[in-house]
Design a protein around this motif. Structure first.
Motif, short mmCIF file in Angstrom:
data_model
loop_
_atom_site.label_atom_id
_atom_site.label_comp_id
_atom_site.label_asym_id
_atom_site.label_seq_id
_atom_site.Cartn_x
_atom_site.Cartn_y
_atom_site.Cartn_z
N ARG A 24 0.83 -1.22 0.00
CA ARG A 24 0.00 0.00 0.00
C ARG A 24 0.85 1.26 0.00
N LYS A 25 2.08 1.18 0.51
CA LYS A 25 2.96 2.34 0.61
C LYS A 25 4.00 2.40 -0.51
N THR A 26 3.85 1.56 -1.52
CA THR A 26 4.83 1.46 -2.61
C THR A 26 4.30 2.16 -3.86
N ASP A 27 5.20 2.85 -4.56
CA ASP A 27 4.82 3.45 -5.83
C ASP A 27 5.76 2.98 -6.93
N SER A 28 5.66 3.56 -8.10
CA SER A 28 6.42 3.09 -9.25
C SER A 28 7.91 3.39 -9.16
N ASN A 29 8.37 4.10 -8.14
CA ASN A 29 9.79 4.39 -7.97
C ASN A 29 10.51 3.36 -7.11
N LEU A 30 9.89 2.19 -6.89
CA LEU A 30 10.46 1.18 -6.01
C LEU A 30 11.88 0.79 -6.41
N GLU A 31 12.77 0.80 -5.45
CA GLU A 31 14.12 0.28 -5.58
C GLU A 31 14.34 -0.69 -4.42
N VAL A 32 14.95 -1.82 -4.67
CA VAL A 32 15.19 -2.77 -3.60
C VAL A 32 16.58 -2.51 -3.03
N GLU A 33 16.84 -1.27 -2.76
CA GLU A 33 18.07 -0.83 -2.13
C GLU A 33 17.69 0.38 -1.29
N GLY A 34 18.28 0.51 -0.14
CA GLY A 34 17.95 1.63 0.71
C GLY A 34 19.14 2.04 1.55
N ARG A 35 18.88 2.97 2.46
CA ARG A 35 19.92 3.52 3.33
C ARG A 35 19.52 3.27 4.77
N ILE A 36 20.44 2.71 5.54
CA ILE A 36 20.17 2.49 6.97
C ILE A 36 20.07 3.84 7.65
N VAL A 37 18.96 4.08 8.35
CA VAL A 37 18.81 5.33 9.07
C VAL A 37 18.95 5.14 10.59
N PHE A 38 18.89 3.87 11.03
CA PHE A 38 18.99 3.61 12.47
C PHE A 38 19.23 2.13 12.67
N LEU A 39 20.06 1.77 13.65
CA LEU A 39 20.25 0.38 14.05
C LEU A 39 19.63 0.19 15.42
N SER A 40 18.81 -0.85 15.56
CA SER A 40 18.06 -1.08 16.79
C SER A 40 18.48 -2.39 17.45
N ASP A 41 18.43 -2.40 18.78
CA ASP A 41 18.76 -3.61 19.53
C ASP A 41 17.53 -4.52 19.61
N TYR A 42 17.80 -5.78 19.95
CA TYR A 42 16.74 -6.77 20.17
C TYR A 42 17.05 -7.43 21.50
N GLY A 43 16.52 -6.85 22.57
CA GLY A 43 16.88 -7.32 23.90
C GLY A 43 18.36 -7.07 24.15
N LYS A 44 19.10 -8.13 24.44
CA LYS A 44 20.54 -8.00 24.70
C LYS A 44 21.37 -8.05 23.42
N VAL A 45 20.73 -8.31 22.29
CA VAL A 45 21.45 -8.38 21.02
C VAL A 45 21.52 -6.98 20.42
N ARG A 46 22.73 -6.42 20.37
CA ARG A 46 22.91 -5.04 19.88
C ARG A 46 22.86 -5.01 18.36
N LYS A 47 22.29 -3.94 17.82
CA LYS A 47 22.24 -3.68 16.38
C LYS A 47 21.69 -4.88 15.60
N HIS A 48 20.60 -5.46 16.09
CA HIS A 48 20.00 -6.64 15.47
C HIS A 48 19.11 -6.27 14.28
#
Length: 90
Positions: A24-48
């Motif tokens: 629903r949020k995709t348009d005709s400019n779709l690229e399957v490449e992006g830029r990391i804007v943030f790394l998030s932890d998962y409990g005790k696992v950093r940058k998961h």
């Protein structure tokens, strides 16, 4: 991987939002490449998880870091992918 890195990934590996929401949020400019804007932890696992901004998708995507591949110059040619409600075809 660091914030700001260019990465590639399969849409099927996106954790959030779900696939229907991505469609629903995709348009005709779709690229399957992006830029990391943030790394998030998962409990005790950093940058998961990485929060990735992709041109053509109007919401950030959350992807497990192990599913990301560094972007940039690729050995393979990109292919067009059409997104349909319940599947991706290409």
């Amino acid at each position: 991987m660091l914030s700001g890195a260019r990465v590639r990934f399969a849409l099927s590996r996106v954790v959030c939002p779900d696939f229907d929401e991505v469609c629903r949020k995709t348009d005709s400019n779709l690229e399957v490449e992006g830029r990391i804007v943030f790394l998030s932890d998962y409990g005790k696992v950093r940058k998961h998880f990485a929060v990735v901004q992709v041109k053509g998708i109007h919401v950030p995507l959350i992807v497990p870091v192990e599913e990301l591949r560094l972007g940039g110059a690729s050995q393979t040619q990109p292919r067009k992918v059409s997104i349909k409600r319940n599947r991706a075809v290409g």
